[in-house]
Structures are given as structure tokens and as C-alpha cells.
Scaffold this motif. Structure first.
Motif, mmCIF file in Angstrom:
data_model
loop_
_atom_site.group_PDB
_atom_site.id
_atom_site.type_symbol
_atom_site.label_atom_id
_atom_site.label_comp_id
_atom_site.label_asym_id
_atom_site.label_seq_id
_atom_site.Cartn_x
_atom_site.Cartn_y
_atom_site.Cartn_z
ATOM 1 N N VAL A 210 -45.139 83.765 -20.223
ATOM 2 C CA VAL A 210 -46.811 83.343 -19.353
ATOM 3 C C VAL A 210 -47.209 84.760 -18.977
ATOM 4 O O VAL A 210 -46.260 84.757 -17.558
ATOM 5 N N LYS A 211 -48.443 84.745 -18.213
ATOM 6 C CA LYS A 211 -48.887 86.076 -17.592
ATOM 7 C C LYS A 211 -49.825 85.485 -16.877
ATOM 8 O O LYS A 211 -50.327 84.744 -17.336
ATOM 9 N N GLY A 212 -49.908 86.645 -16.291
ATOM 10 C CA GLY A 212 -50.868 86.494 -14.768
ATOM 11 C C GLY A 212 -51.185 84.991 -14.425
ATOM 12 O O GLY A 212 -52.156 84.739 -13.930
ATOM 13 N N ILE A 213 -50.136 84.824 -13.979
ATOM 14 C CA ILE A 213 -49.337 83.638 -12.343
ATOM 15 C C ILE A 213 -49.825 83.262 -11.707
ATOM 16 O O ILE A 213 -49.212 85.139 -10.808
ATOM 17 N N ALA A 214 -50.585 83.299 -10.540
ATOM 18 C CA ALA A 214 -50.701 83.194 -9.465
ATOM 19 C C ALA A 214 -49.574 82.416 -9.142
ATOM 20 O O ALA A 214 -49.964 81.211 -8.627
ATOM 21 N N SER A 215 -49.140 82.874 -8.961
ATOM 22 C CA SER A 215 -47.934 82.187 -7.994
ATOM 23 C C SER A 215 -47.125 82.664 -7.023
ATOM 24 O O SER A 215 -47.971 84.020 -5.810
ATOM 25 N N SER A 216 -46.634 81.864 -5.730
ATOM 26 C CA SER A 216 -45.373 82.893 -4.610
ATOM 27 C C SER A 216 -45.548 84.040 -4.314
ATOM 28 O O SER A 216 -45.537 85.439 -3.516
ATOM 29 N N ILE B 185 -54.359 104.663 -10.116
ATOM 30 C CA ILE B 185 -53.816 103.956 -9.224
ATOM 31 C C ILE B 185 -53.166 102.138 -9.548
ATOM 32 O O ILE B 185 -52.109 101.762 -9.652
ATOM 33 N N HIS B 186 -54.175 101.937 -9.521
ATOM 34 C CA HIS B 186 -54.580 100.263 -9.508
ATOM 35 C C HIS B 186 -54.141 99.763 -10.931
ATOM 36 O O HIS B 186 -53.594 98.461 -10.410
ATOM 37 N N ARG B 187 -54.483 100.042 -11.755
ATOM 38 C CA ARG B 187 -53.407 100.174 -12.831
ATOM 39 C C ARG B 187 -52.873 99.597 -13.227
ATOM 40 O O ARG B 187 -51.527 98.845 -14.021
ATOM 41 N N LEU B 188 -51.621 100.826 -12.160
ATOM 42 C CA LEU B 188 -50.533 100.932 -12.453
ATOM 43 C C LEU B 188 -49.375 99.847 -11.268
ATOM 44 O O LEU B 188 -48.496 99.081 -12.010
ATOM 45 N N ARG B 189 -50.753 99.891 -10.359
ATOM 46 C CA ARG B 189 -50.303 98.625 -9.746
ATOM 47 C C ARG B 189 -49.661 97.124 -10.152
ATOM 48 O O ARG B 189 -49.234 96.574 -10.140
ATOM 49 N N ASP B 190 -50.510 96.960 -10.894
ATOM 50 C CA ASP B 190 -51.389 95.747 -11.991
ATOM 51 C C ASP B 190 -49.826 95.537 -13.143
ATOM 52 O O ASP B 190 -49.304 94.940 -12.900
ATOM 53 N N ALA B 191 -50.189 96.891 -13.841
ATOM 54 C CA ALA B 191 -48.610 96.909 -14.887
ATOM 55 C C ALA B 191 -47.471 96.897 -13.922
ATOM 56 O O ALA B 191 -46.806 96.491 -14.425
ATOM 57 N N LEU B 192 -47.030 96.987 -12.809
ATOM 58 C CA LEU B 192 -45.840 97.013 -12.051
ATOM 59 C C LEU B 192 -45.422 95.617 -11.421
ATOM 60 O O LEU B 192 -44.170 94.823 -11.934
ATOM 61 N N LEU B 193 -46.435 95.571 -11.262
ATOM 62 C CA LEU B 193 -46.832 93.591 -10.846
ATOM 63 C C LEU B 193 -46.387 92.376 -11.875
ATOM 64 O O LEU B 193 -45.235 91.408 -11.515
#
Length: 415
Positions: free
Chosen positions: A6-12, A329-337
Motif C-alpha cells: 500500500v502506497k501513499g498512506i496518510a499516517s502518523s 529536492i521535493h521529489r527526492l524528499r517524497d521518494a525518501l518518505l
């Protein structure tokens, strides 16, 4: 791609990870990769008959890989490793003591080498054996049979763990992360070591002369990206990032039990402890509730350093957006997240790689410490600490993986 992911989950968990600075995300992913790599290396060395050979990935990336084709002088090793000779000598002394290499004083510039009888083995050893003391620049360094076996296991291991990550997280996700890291690393104007150095004063790395191409292992890309951030931070801060992002980050104006610092930083007690380097920024006091334990709080200077740390990492991240591109940089952050979000059922996928293999120290297997026949009391305590750290990493990787890796010599230079 694994079924049920499951990807892109809004979680704590995502909310906590999203609050991390970019460099901290790089660190946490690097440490997760390193732990999985190191567990696999130890397991394979155990299978080859070398139990307790728990060396870490950075030793391969920065040192041993240069020795697999034959002997090198200490001077040559330091040149290849982009490291001060004092640092290389210290590491060589450890690897000598642990049985991975030998040093030969057979070069023209070598003076006679004092020796002594080693009482336990009966061998004639140089004075300073097992340490960096007395090692000279012209001495040759050769791998032992144990060291050659380690090299054979290490050489394909980065690709093997990266392939595991592709299967675990999805080929597109890891390929995308690699592409973003390569885009940044290719623009770094310095030659950097493949492994993140330890707590030594960083040398002045030379300007890059060759065009950097793709194909570097994922862990190298993570390491060099993190090191580039740290170098920029350290040029502008009186206190290096490795101290600010570990112990000084987790302390407050209110007292914190000193024994809690390793858990809060995600590092070992030796590397995150109250050492001389952070003494100006802290106050150590007896526990006001009584007992023998100590508590630690930030001094007024420490509070200022902590605030400066927060301000500076924000400034550098914004400067990276200008340098490398805001979208990159934003895409890198998203990929790491995304690595902290992907899960199967209730289990985070990044935690799967942190589960130690059976028979490794992190699984709870008591093995002789490197260089010893039997584990002593201190070694047993360090093994117990590794087991506890592993359980924390598995249970809460977002909250417990360190914001900056602090390699510990007592853990084979691992986290």
C-alpha cells in the motif's frame, strides 16, 4: 512489486517522517540499508566459518575494496580512501587485531620495527600491534585469508541488497530514488569517499576532475549526498552536524536521564554519550529524584547551538532547492518518505530489512567480540545493546533511526 503493498498512506508515521529534514531522511535510509547489509555480511561470514566477523559496510567502501587486487601501502590507501593517514592507521590497527589484514614493513623507507612476544599466541608482533601506533606510510597492507573471504562476500552484496529493495518497495520506486540521487551527486564539485566517514576531522576533499557517471551503488549515493550536506553545514557552523543532529538535537532545557540518550539518538552509548566535544553545551547533574544516575540538560550555549542548527539546516535545504532545482529536492524528499510509508498489512516494509538473520549478533546470538576468543562483560553488554537497538528500529524506524550515522568501532564501525 510485492503483492499487498500500500502506497501513499496518510499516517502518523508519514507525518513524523515528513517533519524530518532532508539530510535526516538520507541518514535514516542509509542506516536502514547498512543494517540489512551488515546482517547479511555477518550471516555469510558465519556460514564461511568466521563467526563474529561483524564488520560494517563503510569498511568495505572506504578501505578493503582497494586491497582485493593486491597489497597497497598505507600512503596509497589513504590517497584512495580520501582520508587522513591517522584515520587510516587507526582503522588498519583494528582490522589487524581482528584478523582481516597484516602489515609488512618491507618498503625502502621503513626503519627497523620493534617487536615483542605476544603472550597469548607466542607470535612475534610489532610494538603497537592491533592499534595505529607505529604504523608507517610505506608499510604494505595485505588481506589475510579471512580478509579475502570478506572481500569476496562484500563485492556483490550492495547489488544484492539493492535488488532486495527493488523487490520490496517496487522497481520503479528505487529506480526513481536512484535517478534523483544521481542527479544531485553528479553535480557535487568535490571527490568524495564512497562511504560516509566516521567522527574524524574531514579532510579538504579535492575538486572533482572527471565527469561523474551513473552506476554507483545506492548506499554510495546516499552516503555522498549526506556527506555533501554535512560538509556545507560544517563550513558554516562551529559545531559539526554529527553532534548537532545526535545528542544536542535530543536534549532539552529540562533534564534528560543520561542513560536515555542512546535510545533517543538511535546510536550506541559510546558514540552518543556525554563526551568532551559537547561538554560546553550541556550541564550534567545528579538526578533530582535521587539515585546514582545522572541527568543532562542543555546549557544556555547549547540552547543557542540547537536553535542555530535548526535555522541552518533549513537554510541549506533552501539553498539546495536553488542549486539542484526545487522540483528535484521535493521529489527526492517524497521518494525518501515513500520508503517509510510502504507497507504490507500493518508492517512497514522498511522494517522488514531491519529484522536480523538467525545467528547474527543483532538476533541475540552471543559471539566472541572481534579479536577475542571469548566475549567479555563489556562485549556482552554491547551485544545486548545491539539487540535492543534492532528491536527499536523494527518497531519504530521513523522515530528511532538516527538523524546522522555515528559509526562505532566497537560495532565493526557500524551504526
Amino acid at each position: 512489486m510485492r503483492t499487498g503493498k500500500v502506497k501513499g498512506i496518510a499516517s502518523s508515521g508519514r507525518g513524523l517522517a515528513a517533519a524530518r529534514p532532508l539530510f535526516a531522511l538520507l541518514s535514516q535510509v542509509l542506516v536502514a540499508f547498512t543494517v540489512e547489509f551488515d546482517n547479511e555480511f555477518e550471516w555469510r561470514m558465519n556460514s564461511a566459518g568466521y563467526r563474529g566477523a561483524a564488520l560494517s559496510m563503510v569498511v568495505w567502501n572506504n578501505l578493503v575494496r582497494f586491497l582485493t587486487e593486491g597489497a597497497q601501502s598505507v600512503r596509497e590507501l589513504a590517497h584512495h580512501a580520501l582520508a587522513p593517514e591517522a584515520q587510516v592507521r587507526f582503522q588498519l590497527g583494528c582490522l589487524e587485531r581482528w584478523g582481516f589484514l597484516v602489515l609488512e614493513a618491507n618498503s625502502p623507507d621503513s626503519r627497523p620495527v620493534p617487536s615483542r612476544l605476544h603472550r597469548l599466541s607466542g607470535r612475534i608482533l610489532r610494538d603497537g600491534w592491533g592499534s595505529g601506533r607505529g604504523i608507517r606510510s610505506g608499510w604494505k597492507v595485505l588481506l589475510t585469508g579471512k580478509g579475502r573471504q570478506a572481500g569476496e562476500i562484500w563485492a556483490p552484496l550492495s547489488a544484492a541488497i539493492e535488488q532486495r529493495w527493488r523487490e520490496r518497495f517496487g522497481d520503479d520506486d528505487i529506480a526513481g530514488l536512484r535517478e534523483l540521487l544521481e542527479e544531485i551527486v553528479c553535480q557535487i564539485d568535490q571527490e568524495l569517499p564512497q562511504g560516509l566517514p566516521g567522527a574524524w576531522e574531514a579532510p579538504k576533499y579535492p575538486a572533482r576532475t572527471a565527469t561523474r557517471t551513473g552506476g554507483l551503488p545506492l548506499a554510495v549515493l546516499l552516503s555522498q549526498g549526506l556527506l555533501a550536506f554535512a560538509l556545507e553545514f560544517d563550513r558554516r557552523s562551529a559545531v559539526p552536524l554529527r553532534l548537532c543532529a545526535s545528542t544536542l538535537r535530543v536534549l532539552r532545557e529540562q533534564p534528560t536521564p543520561a542513560a536515555e540518550i542512546p535510545r533517543l539518538t538511535g546510536s550506541s552509548s559510546e558514540t552518543s554519550g556525554v563526551g568532551w566535544q559537547i561538554k560546553p553545551y550541556i550541564v550534567v547533574e545528579p538526578d533530582p529524584d535521587g539515585g546514582r544516575r545522572k541527568v543532562v540538560r542543555l546549557s544556555p550555549l547549547g540552547l543557542r547551538v540547537q536553535q542555530q542548527y535548526c535555522d541552518l539546516i533549513d537554510e541549506i535545504e533552501k539553498s539546495w532547492e536553488a542549486k539542484f532545482g526545487r522540483q528535484t529536492i521535493h521529489r527526492l524528499r517524497d521518494a525518501l518518505l515513500e520508503l517509510f510509508v510502504a507497507r504490507v498489512g500493518d508492517r512497514l516494509l522498511i522494517a522488514e530489512g531491519l529484522i536480523p538473520l538467525e545467528g547474527t549478533v543483532r538476533s541475540g546470538k552471543q559471539a566472541s567480540a572481534l579479536g577475542r576468543r571469548e566475549p567479555g562483560a563489556a562485549a556482552r553488554q554491547r551485544m545486548n545493546d545491539l539487540v535492543a537497538q534492532s528491536k527499536l528500529f523494527q518497531r519504530d524506524p521513523v522515530g528511532t533511526l538516527p538523524h546522522y550515522p555515528l559509526w562505532d568501532m566497537n560495532r565493526g564501525f557500524g551504526p
